[in-house]
Design an enzyme around this catalytic site. Structure first.
Site: not given
Length: 160
Positions: A61, A110, A133
């Site tokens: 992230c 996340c 994706c």
């Protein structure tokens, strides 16, 4: 006394950032990262900096550093965005029903900082059949053998 820290099976601290930590993390974002991660935007296809990344390593992230995908799960989907068939740990990705733009999709966020990453679709390769994706700007890439980003200073920076 029990440890109040939320941990994934992979051993990462999933406790959300404090308000002060979030402010500091968000201050480090550029305008495009802010638009995608915080405002649930999408980068243009075929222009992301990680689309052609093929080295061994980990994609995490961009906002909080939580490892999300291993390079070995990345595949060429032809869609214009980095695609993966499985996360590092299912607990690292939060799935949210998304009905924007007149369609039903599953948004991926996340699990630690709740930043928008992209979407997951049921048209990926084996073994999962899933295609995560993901926007390049939502990710940071760490080559194999290098320490993972640990902007929250939780000791999660050791390469695993």
């Amino acid at each position: 006394m029990s440890d109040p820290t939320l941990r994934s099976a992979a051993g990462y601290d999933l406790t959300p950032p404090s308000e002060g930590q979030r402010v500091a993390l968000e201050a480090d974002l550029n305008a495009e990262e802010r638009r995608v991660l915080l405002a649930h935007g999408t980068e243009a296809p075929f222009c992301g900096s990680l689309l052609d990344e093929k080295r061994a390593g980990v994609f995490g992230c961009r906002l909080c550093g939580l490892p999300l995908f291993r390079a070995g799960t990345k595949f060429e989907s032809g869609t214009g965005w980095p695609s993966f068939h499985a996360p590092v740990d299912e607990a690292h990705i939060r799935a949210v029903r998304d009905t924007s733009y007149g369609m039903v999709r599953i948004e991926t966020r996340c699990a630690r900082c709740d930043s928008h990453q992209g979407h997951v679709f049921p048209d990926g390769p084996p073994p999962t059949g899933l295609r995560y994706c993901i926007n390049s700007v939502a990710l940071s890439f760490t080559p194999m053998g290098e320490p993972l980003p640990d902007p929250l200073q939780r000791g999660d920076g050791l390469a695993r």
